[in-house]
Design a protein around this motif. Structure first.
Motif, PDB file in Angstrom:
ATOM      1  N   ASP A   9       8.136  39.392  47.086  1.00 50.98           N
ATOM      2  CA  ASP A   9       8.169  38.427  48.185  1.00 50.98           C
ATOM      3  C   ASP A   9       6.855  38.430  48.959  1.00 50.98           C
ATOM      4  O   ASP A   9       6.350  37.373  49.357  1.00 50.98           O
ATOM      5  CB  ASP A   9       9.318  38.754  49.141  1.00 50.98           C
ATOM      6  CG  ASP A   9      10.668  38.270  48.643  1.00 50.98           C
ATOM      7  OD1 ASP A   9      10.702  37.565  47.608  1.00 50.98           O
ATOM      8  OD2 ASP A   9      11.687  38.595  49.274  1.00 50.98           O
TER       9      ASP A   9
ATOM     10  N   HIS B 167       3.960  38.851  47.955  1.00 52.02           N
ATOM     11  CA  HIS B 167       2.886  38.176  47.220  1.00 52.02           C
ATOM     12  C   HIS B 167       3.325  36.831  46.645  1.00 52.02           C
ATOM     13  O   HIS B 167       2.629  36.274  45.791  1.00 52.02           O
ATOM     14  CB  HIS B 167       2.383  39.091  46.108  1.00 52.02           C
ATOM     15  CG  HIS B 167       1.746  40.346  46.606  1.00 52.02           C
ATOM     16  ND1 HIS B 167       0.431  40.396  47.015  1.00 52.02           N
ATOM     17  CD2 HIS B 167       2.247  41.603  46.790  1.00 52.02           C
ATOM     18  CE1 HIS B 167       0.141  41.625  47.412  1.00 52.02           C
ATOM     19  NE2 HIS B 167       1.228  42.374  47.284  1.00 52.02           N
ATOM     20  N   GLN B 168       4.455  36.302  47.111  1.00 50.78           N
ATOM     21  CA  GLN B 168       4.970  35.008  46.645  1.00 50.78           C
ATOM     22  C   GLN B 168       5.053  34.949  45.121  1.00 50.78           C
ATOM     23  O   GLN B 168       4.718  33.944  44.490  1.00 50.78           O
ATOM     24  CB  GLN B 168       4.110  33.844  47.155  1.00 50.78           C
ATOM     25  CG  GLN B 168       4.092  33.666  48.669  1.00 50.78           C
ATOM     26  CD  GLN B 168       3.113  34.580  49.366  1.00 50.78           C
ATOM     27  OE1 GLN B 168       1.947  34.639  48.982  1.00 50.78           O
ATOM     28  NE2 GLN B 168       3.555  35.276  50.388  1.00 50.78           N
TER      29      GLN B 168
ATOM     30  N   LYS C  68       7.295  35.195  41.596  1.00 43.50           N
ATOM     31  CA  LYS C  68       8.623  35.038  41.022  1.00 43.50           C
ATOM     32  C   LYS C  68       8.648  35.716  39.657  1.00 43.50           C
ATOM     33  O   LYS C  68       7.625  35.757  38.954  1.00 43.50           O
ATOM     34  CB  LYS C  68       8.993  33.563  40.892  1.00 43.50           C
ATOM     35  CG  LYS C  68       9.067  32.826  42.224  1.00 43.50           C
ATOM     36  CD  LYS C  68      10.078  33.464  43.175  1.00 43.50           C
ATOM     37  CE  LYS C  68      10.116  32.728  44.512  1.00 43.50           C
ATOM     38  NZ  LYS C  68      11.012  33.404  45.491  1.00 43.50           N
TER      39      LYS C  68
ATOM     40  N   ASN D  35      -1.395  35.036  39.401  1.00 45.16           N
ATOM     41  CA  ASN D  35      -0.251  34.238  39.842  1.00 45.16           C
ATOM     42  C   ASN D  35       0.935  34.466  38.914  1.00 45.16           C
ATOM     43  O   ASN D  35       0.776  34.439  37.691  1.00 45.16           O
ATOM     44  CB  ASN D  35      -0.616  32.748  39.844  1.00 45.16           C
ATOM     45  CG  ASN D  35      -1.456  32.372  41.047  1.00 45.16           C
ATOM     46  OD1 ASN D  35      -1.053  32.587  42.186  1.00 45.16           O
ATOM     47  ND2 ASN D  35      -2.642  31.834  40.809  1.00 45.16           N
TER      48      ASN D  35
ATOM     49  N   ARG E 222       5.121  33.847  37.775  1.00 43.77           N
ATOM     50  CA  ARG E 222       6.361  33.089  37.757  1.00 43.77           C
ATOM     51  C   ARG E 222       7.279  33.691  36.689  1.00 43.77           C
ATOM     52  O   ARG E 222       6.882  34.577  35.938  1.00 43.77           O
ATOM     53  CB  ARG E 222       6.095  31.606  37.467  1.00 43.77           C
ATOM     54  CG  ARG E 222       5.352  30.874  38.582  1.00 43.77           C
ATOM     55  CD  ARG E 222       6.184  30.758  39.844  1.00 43.77           C
ATOM     56  NE  ARG E 222       5.506  30.016  40.902  1.00 43.77           N
ATOM     57  CZ  ARG E 222       4.762  30.586  41.850  1.00 43.77           C
ATOM     58  NH1 ARG E 222       4.573  31.900  41.843  1.00 43.77           N
ATOM     59  NH2 ARG E 222       4.214  29.845  42.801  1.00 43.77           N
TER      60      ARG E 222
END
Length: 283
Positions: A52, A54-55, A57, A269, A271
């Motif tokens: 959370d 570091h945003q 998923k 990044n 996801r």
């Protein structure tokens, strides 16, 4: 300033406790798991908070044994916007099961997770990447159980697993299921494992970051990372009678792992598998 790559990579967690690992299977019988101090709930929630921050998923490949005992953990993973996937029920290697036993195991885990999370479970990862040439029937079982994809092969040479001559890119198998192998980087004619786990704990972070950056910049296929909740837990009970090699692999640099994962989340990044690999699945 955010210097992260604009490319999205797949972040995955194999949700199991320290006593589930294959390295200790001769020391801790499955019948004794309920007698062990359980730490998976705390550690997984710690990872959720870190993600959370570091945003990020992720896909959480949940062990059915864990999900059955901690259903709220499954719901919390789903509530925070992560993908719930299956790691089987009993953490039995696919190579140690008959086709019927394997089908029963993966079907039981899928049904359990879907009932708890209230969402479809489409992904599966075999314990110890234990699908290979000797048990390709496992893909048929996964298809029969209703999975869309698997992430159960690692194209490297390893003493416990590995399919070095199998594809390195995602591919649709003849059984009708997508296989998303763990990433390797070929250097000096050798396929290097760069997907996480013990290698990530052992190597200095600057080197791992360089290898991942090279992969992301050179490859047109996604990068995928994996870890376990027990890897951020240096206070976990020690299994003193386990073989020395197993103890080294399991305990090396546990105290550094959480900070290293934090660096990884900051530098790239992240996801879920379903999000990152969706262009393949939609073909």
């Amino acid at each position: 300033m955010d210097n992260r790559s604009t490319v999205f990579s797949a972040l995955t967690v194999d949700v199991e406790d320290y006593f589930h690992v294959a390295a200790f299977e001769r020391n801790i019988a499955a019948a004794d798991w309920d007698k062990m101090p359980v730490r998976v709930e705390k550690n997984t929630n710690q990872l959720l908070d870190l993600f959370d921050t570091h945003q990020a998923k992720a896909t959480f490949f949940m062990l059915g044994w864990v999900a059955e005992r901690f259903p709220e953990l499954v719901r919390e993973i789903h509530r925070r916007g992560h993908e719930v996937a299956s790691h089987g029920y009993n953490h039995a290697k696919a190579t140690s099961q008959s086709p019927d036993d394997f089908l029963q195991d993966v079907s039981r885990a899928k049904s359990l997770l879907e009932d708890i999370a209230g969402t479809a479970v489409t992904g599966y990862r075999a314990p110890s990447f234990s699908i290979g040439k000797q048990n390709e029937w496992a893909f048929s079982a996964l298809k029969q159980a209703g999975y869309q994809y698997s992430s159960s092969t690692y194209p490297v040479k390893h003493d416990l697993y590995g399919t070095p001559d199998w594809p390195q890119q995602p591919y649709l198998r003849s059984e009708g299921i997508w296989e998303c192998p763990m990433p390797v980087l070929t250097m000096l004619g050798r396929q290097l494992p760069i997907a996480g786990g013990g290698y990530f704990r052992l190597l200095p972070y600057w080197l791992t970051r360089r290898l991942i950056s090279r992969y992301v910049s050179q490859k047109d296929i996604p990068y995928m990372f994996y870890c376990h909740p027990w890897e951020i837990d240096p206070e976990q009970p020690r299994i003193a009678d386990a073989p020395l090699k197993s103890r080294f692999r399991h305990y090396v640099n546990l105290g550094k792992m959480e900070a290293k994962i934090g660096c990884l989340l900051q530098d790239f990044n992240w996801r879920s598998v379903s999000q990152v690999y969706q262009p393949y699945f939609n073909r």
